[in-house]
Design a protein around this motif. Structure first.
Motif, PDB file in Angstrom:
ATOM      1  N   ASP A 185       0.822  -1.217   0.084  1.00 17.12           N
ATOM      2  CA  ASP A 185      -0.060   0.176  -0.016  1.00 17.12           C
ATOM      3  C   ASP A 185       0.932   1.403   0.086  1.00 17.12           C
ATOM      4  O   ASP A 185       0.384   2.368   0.438  1.00 17.12           O
ATOM      5  CB  ASP A 185      -0.886   0.013   1.216  1.00 17.12           C
ATOM      6  CG  ASP A 185      -1.953  -1.260   1.171  1.00 17.12           C
ATOM      7  OD1 ASP A 185      -2.294  -1.619   0.063  1.00 17.12           O
ATOM      8  OD2 ASP A 185      -2.140  -1.745   2.477  1.00 17.12           O
ATOM      9  N   VAL A 186       1.998   1.255  -0.491  1.00 13.33           N
ATOM     10  CA  VAL A 186       2.867   2.501  -0.564  1.00 13.33           C
ATOM     11  C   VAL A 186       3.558   2.390  -2.000  1.00 13.33           C
ATOM     12  O   VAL A 186       4.111   1.405  -2.402  1.00 13.33           O
ATOM     13  CB  VAL A 186       3.990   2.324   0.606  1.00 13.33           C
ATOM     14  CG1 VAL A 186       4.838   3.418   0.368  1.00 13.33           C
ATOM     15  CG2 VAL A 186       3.176   2.536   2.108  1.00 13.33           C
ATOM     16  N   VAL A 187       3.515   3.483  -2.796  1.00 13.32           N
ATOM     17  CA  VAL A 187       4.355   3.545  -3.761  1.00 13.32           C
ATOM     18  C   VAL A 187       5.808   3.556  -3.693  1.00 13.32           C
ATOM     19  O   VAL A 187       6.316   4.333  -2.970  1.00 13.32           O
ATOM     20  CB  VAL A 187       3.877   4.785  -4.639  1.00 13.32           C
ATOM     21  CG1 VAL A 187       4.659   4.714  -6.029  1.00 13.32           C
ATOM     22  CG2 VAL A 187       2.362   4.811  -4.897  1.00 13.32           C
ATOM     23  N   CYS A 188       6.458   2.428  -4.022  1.00 17.44           N
ATOM     24  CA  CYS A 188       7.808   2.405  -4.092  1.00 17.44           C
ATOM     25  C   CYS A 188       8.770   1.866  -5.184  1.00 17.44           C
ATOM     26  O   CYS A 188       8.378   1.476  -5.992  1.00 17.44           O
ATOM     27  CB  CYS A 188       8.209   1.349  -2.779  1.00 17.44           C
ATOM     28  SG  CYS A 188       7.419  -0.257  -2.955  1.00 17.44           S
ATOM     29  N   ARG A 189      10.189   2.175  -5.070  1.00 20.01           N
ATOM     30  CA  ARG A 189      10.983   1.598  -5.946  1.00 20.01           C
ATOM     31  C   ARG A 189      11.979   0.165  -5.426  1.00 20.01           C
ATOM     32  O   ARG A 189      12.226   0.414  -4.286  1.00 20.01           O
ATOM     33  CB  ARG A 189      12.052   2.574  -6.311  1.00 20.01           C
ATOM     34  CG  ARG A 189      11.272   3.722  -6.677  1.00 20.01           C
ATOM     35  CD  ARG A 189      12.360   4.726  -7.262  1.00 20.01           C
ATOM     36  NE  ARG A 189      12.052   6.250  -7.457  1.00 20.01           N
ATOM     37  CZ  ARG A 189      12.827   7.202  -7.964  1.00 20.01           C
ATOM     38  NH1 ARG A 189      13.772   6.865  -8.795  1.00 20.01           N
ATOM     39  NH2 ARG A 189      12.143   8.220  -8.359  1.00 20.01           N
TER      40      ARG A 189
END
Length: 715
Positions: free
Chosen positions: A701-705
């Protein structure tokens, strides 16, 4: 005899230059290039002295435009390459030239050739008996000994558009030969029909590239129509062709394998699908691919070439827009304002008194130490420094071979003796005299003073506290910032230091001499070499620091600044003397600045670079750094994974926002030190205004790389 001695010498030098220019061509290529050169020269008509207006010299040096002189010049250049020729004057003051090629005579007439801008139509080139009969010109009626065989430009290269040659075949020839100046002939057509043919040719160039599986395309940058001949200047552009049925996968593969910020992609569709819906479909696919890499599209453009859709776009990391990138200054740059300083003018005598000689600065004369006849070398140098114009070896013994060795040594070891233009005279195959120079003492003294005044301005700074390798870097920067032009034709000082420092028009031969001369002024041991670079004549240097290092000051971006033999493999010295071995990179510019990434020390080198950036950068500051990847194929994913690993293990945070390829091994990296607090674990849960770098953790639930085993995200 109507010309001055200076004009005759200039004419001879120009002929020698052209002889070397055509020496590596086959016989037919020589005919083509010489005819084109003479024809283009004939188009530029300028005022000229009447006494030489109708001579080959007047045409070559002053573009007099004389028909007689133009034909004579063509004859001289062809004869110089070994062709048998004869000039015809079928009518008063009308000239043509016949050349013997493969035991057959053909006609060349540059005075009648249609020409526009830089294009030549080759209509009056290598004509046979039947072709001049078709011209129906009174000028050629009495000529009856030409070959019956066709061997003109278009027949020889298969560039005649007829029932035997299609437009596709002609386009394919340009890709296989990699030509950029091209022309082809068709049957006589109206001007409107020729324009339609030119437009069709532009589209066929793209289609043929796709059919042949090329990774580049030719586009027409400039064109002209000369009667029934189409002439074009082609421009090569990188382009990747993909299958419209497998669009996403193939574009992804291109972005992974090609590190660039600008792309051109070609997609083959049927003519029925040429509509905006297709374009929007491709653009949407691109956006989807790039968003997964945290990239966005810039400057999207497209055009249809028949059924080929050409797409051009730039990509940029979204974070780059948050601040303007500034170059990082690792090395103090040369201050060009120093050239505005006033310096004391030198008091120059008209000539030296008898027995008086110039002084030489102490410096490394590497090849002089290897000269076998030291007495003769000292004898020659003594006469040069007394500004003598010639010497005879009546007081010292010297063979012709020893004299050649001495001349070669002085040309490389003594750049300050710029006025020497040696000419060895023989009598009965024995050494009789050595011409040192043709210049007067007054000219030598005055021009030497001009060089010293420029050098005084250039080095008007305190270099005493600089280490030797820093002095070498400084000299390289001076050479790079000193704007010079390559002369259009051979000039008096094109290969000496006066041409570099004072006229600022010179060849690369003068650049290496200037580099050695500046090194001598800063007491850096330096050697000048000559040889081949990519099979072309070139000149470069070696400096002695803790060890010997190669330097080519004509190459930008410090790529050849203190390198070893392994990084200098494209160079081959052609010297009669022994050379030192260069096998160290200790003083290499990128090594010293810790921006060299070696294959065997990849992680350590990246770590050192990022730690320096973390210490030097201000929070949220964006800077660009040139990084040299040593024998390592540039892989952006591997670099990002290593950066994330180094950040995590050293508890720092440097972000890579973008990159640009400058050379095969050199890339500019856009780096930033984020201002937000960086958290390296999830002990206290997620917090706002923090930057997280995690190892081996799955975040939902977190936009990450994700970079290998590391995850980065912001809250």
């Amino acid at each position: 005899p109507q010309a001055t001695e200076g004009e005759n010498q200039k004419f001879i030098k120009y002929l020698q230059f052209l002889r070397q220019e055509y020496s590596n061509c086959d016989n037919y290529q020589k005919l083509v290039k010489i005819f084109k050169f003479v024809t283009q020269n004939h188009q530029t008509k300028k005022m000229c002295k009447v006494s030489i207006e109708h001579t080959a010299l007047g045409v070559l040096l002053y573009q007099s435009g004389s028909d007689r002189g133009t034909t004579q010049l063509l004859q001289i250049l062809l004869s110089d390459q070994g062709f048998q020729t004869q000039i015809l004057e079928p009518l008063p003051n009308q000239f043509a030239l016949c050349v013997l090629y493969e035991n057959m005579w053909y006609l060349l007439d540059p005075t009648m050739e249609p020409c526009c801008d830089s294009f030549v139509g080759f209509k009056f080139f290598m004509l046979n008996q039947y072709q001049i009969f078709q011209l129906s010109k009174q000028k050629y009626q009495i000529i009856n000994f030409l070959s019956p065989q066709i061997n003109d430009y278009f027949y020889h290269y298969g560039l005649s558009l007829d029932q035997f040659q299609s437009l596709e075949q002609i386009c394919a020839k340009f890709y296989t030969s990699n030509q950029t100046n091209v022309c082809f002939k068709t049957l006589p057509k109206s001007y409107d029909e020729m324009l339609l043919l030119l437009n069709d040719f532009k589209s066929k160039l793209i289609e043929v590239a796709e059919t042949m599986g090329q990774k580049c395309i030719f586009k027409v940058a400039k064109s002209s129509i000369l009667e029934n001949v189409v002439c074009c200047q082609l421009e090569q552009q990188k382009c990747f062709f993909v299958n419209n049925n497998n669009l996403t996968q193939e574009i992804t593969q291109i972005l992974r394998s090609e590190a660039a910020l600008k792309y051109q992609i070609g997609v083959n569709y049927s003519k029925q699908m040429q509509n905006s819906a297709v374009v929007m479909e491709v653009k949407a696919a691109l956006k989807d691919i790039l968003s997964k890499k945290f990239l966005r599209i810039n400057n999207f453009d497209f055009q249809w070439e028949n059924q080929i859709l050409l797409i051009q776009f730039d990509i940029a990391d979204e974070k780059i827009s948050e601040g303007s990138a500034k170059p990082i200054l690792n090395q103090a740059e040369y201050d060009t304002n120093l050239l505005n300083r006033n310096v004391e003018r030198l008091d120059v005598p008209a000539q030296l008194q008898e027995g008086q000689r110039l002084n030489l600065k102490e410096a490394l004369r590497y090849f002089s130490q290897q000269v076998k006849n030291q007495a003769a070398l000292k004898y020659v140098l003594d006469h040069i420094l007394q500004l003598k114009q010639s010497i005879k070896f009546d007081k010292v013994k010297c063979t012709a071979q020893e004299c050649e060795e001495i001349v070669d040594c002085i040309m490389h070891d003594y750049p300050e003796l710029w006025w020497c233009n040696f000419d060895i005279q023989y009598q009965n195959k024995k050494l009789s005299e050595l011409i040192l120079t043709t210049k007067s003492q007054t000219e030598i003294l005055q021009k030497s003073a001009q060089i010293k005044e420029v050098i005084t301005k250039m080095l008007h700074m305190d270099c005493s506290n600089l280490q030797n390798h820093k002095k070498v870097y400084l000299i390289y920067d001076i050479i790079q910032k000193w704007e010079t032009q390559k002369p259009e034709m051979i000039q008096e000082h094109h290969d000496d230091i006066f041409g570099f420092f004072c006229e600022r028009k010179c060849s690369h031969l003068a650049v290496s001499k200037a580099f050695k001369y500046l090194c001598q002024n800063l007491e850096i041991p330096c050697i000048r070499l000559i040889g081949l670079r990519r099979n072309l004549i070139h000149s470069w240097n070696i400096v002695s620091l803790d060890q010997f290092y190669y330097i080519d000051s004509t190459v930008p971006n410090r790529l050849c600044l203190c390198v070893d033999q392994q990084h200098f493999s494209q160079y081959e010295a052609k010297m009669r003397f022994q050379l030192p071995v260069c096998n160290s990179m200790n003083q290499n510019y990128f090594q010293i600045e810790k921006t060299r990434i070696q294959k065997q020390h990849y992680v350590k080198n990246i770590s050192d670079l990022l730690l320096i950036c973390f210490q030097q950068f201000q929070p949220d500051e964006i800077q660009t750094i040139d990084v040299f990847f040593d024998q390592e194929e540039f892989d952006i994913e591997k670099l990002q994974q290593t950066r994330s690993k180094v950040n995590f293990e050293n508890r720092i945070n440097i972000q890579l926002l973008g990159f640009c390829k400058k050379d095969e091994n050199l890339h500019s990296l856009v780096l930033q030190k984020p201002k937000k607090q960086t958290v390296y674990s999830l002990q206290n849960g997620l917090q706002q205004n923090c930057f997280y770098i995690l190892k081996g953790v799955e975040v939902k639930d977190v936009v990450c790389r994700k970079f290998g085993e590391f995850v980065e995200f912001e809250m």
